[in-house]
Design an enzyme around this catalytic site. Sequence first.
Site, mmCIF file in Angstrom:
data_model
loop_
_atom_site.group_PDB
_atom_site.id
_atom_site.type_symbol
_atom_site.label_atom_id
_atom_site.label_comp_id
_atom_site.label_asym_id
_atom_site.label_seq_id
_atom_site.Cartn_x
_atom_site.Cartn_y
_atom_site.Cartn_z
ATOM 1 N N CYS A 218 -0.532 5.854 8.834
ATOM 2 C CA CYS A 218 -0.910 4.630 9.549
ATOM 3 C C CYS A 218 -2.043 4.951 10.516
ATOM 4 C CB CYS A 218 0.262 4.080 10.351
ATOM 5 S SG CYS A 218 1.830 3.994 9.504
ATOM 6 N N ARG A 261 4.065 -8.326 7.063
ATOM 7 C CA ARG A 261 2.704 -7.806 7.161
ATOM 8 C C ARG A 261 2.671 -6.299 6.957
ATOM 9 N NH1 ARG A 261 -2.401 -7.867 6.288
ATOM 10 N NH2 ARG A 261 -3.805 -8.324 8.002
ATOM 11 N N CYS A 265 1.022 -4.005 3.957
ATOM 12 C CA CYS A 265 0.041 -2.981 4.269
ATOM 13 C C CYS A 265 0.408 -1.665 3.603
ATOM 14 C CB CYS A 265 -0.032 -2.819 5.785
ATOM 15 S SG CYS A 265 -1.386 -1.793 6.288
#
Length: 304
Positions: A218, A261, A265
């Site tokens: 991330c 979301r 991702c």
Amino acid sequence: MLTRLLKASVLTSFAFFSLNATQFDVQAQKDKKELVKYFEAKFQDPYKNKNTFFPYSPEEELKDGYEKGLKHMDFGIGSYSYAKDAKEQYEAIKEFPPYEDKIEDGEELYTKEFANGNSLKTCFPDPTIGGDYPYFDTNRKEVISLTTAINECLESNNEKKWNAKKGKMATFQAFLAYSTAEAQKKMNIKIPTKEAQEAYERGKEYYYTQRGYLKLSCATCHIQGAGQRVRNEKLSPLLGQITHFPVYRLKWGGLGTLERRMSGCVKDQGQVPPKNDSKQMHELLYFMAYMSNDMPIDGPDVRK
Ligand code: HEC
């Protein structure tokens, strides 16, 4: 004299208590400070700082495409804080936000009676709690997300759980986010115990761990990569990344939760996202939320 002594001892024990209560977040506070420093330096002037932060970006774009001189609180609107062109579109959409009627729908869900006469309001008497989740439950010794807390409320009242990603869950959370923003409350995540500190550390580790064929974490995209363009969007920063959920996405044509979301991702990278109510998801959110501590809650919001 006696009262004075008493007062002094109450004061010292209070000081001792508060010292004790905060010691578990020493590292987290340090992490957050460093993150703020990093983003403020990075977006002070992307063109001038090209060599340090944007070695591969085209000069033209660095010159004209970014807002400059950003400070901590500016990052609350994600990549729109620095992406000039996208910000204009964003502001135009916000004039007539497509989620507006959902806030009222969410308020109806809040007071609507269950079969047993209770309601979500029974579980959440104060709706201005958007900045308090996820929190570390010291009795259960685990992190609880807002989505999980809502579903546990439903189940404990013999109601069916909601889909964690959209529909009623997102609608109700829009009402909570809106109420929290109206009350001008901020992200307020606590790390009260050693176990909580460990949960935070595991969430952080998840965030920084490289995965998959491309070895992406991330952090690769949302820290080091923040501000760089991927297809036609600039990557958003970890700082302030989750203060505005749920969001109405033009791509979805509707509202979605943070879980929706994030799962999207992760899937986009060809990986399997953690389950919505898993320990991994909860702890990842805990870390991310802590990084946005002290930033105003400003949901719901819109995204492309
Ligand atoms: C390959 C790059 C890449 C990686 C790796 C990645 N993301 Fe993203 N992410 C994106 C892009 C592109 C978007 C859409 C633009 C934006 O808002 O950043 C996005 C959007 C998001 C958003 C929504 C931001 C907003 O303001 O609406 C969240 C939250 C998010 N990502 C979390 C994560 C988490 C958590 C991980 C790790 C599990 C992760 N991302 C890994 C590229 C990535």
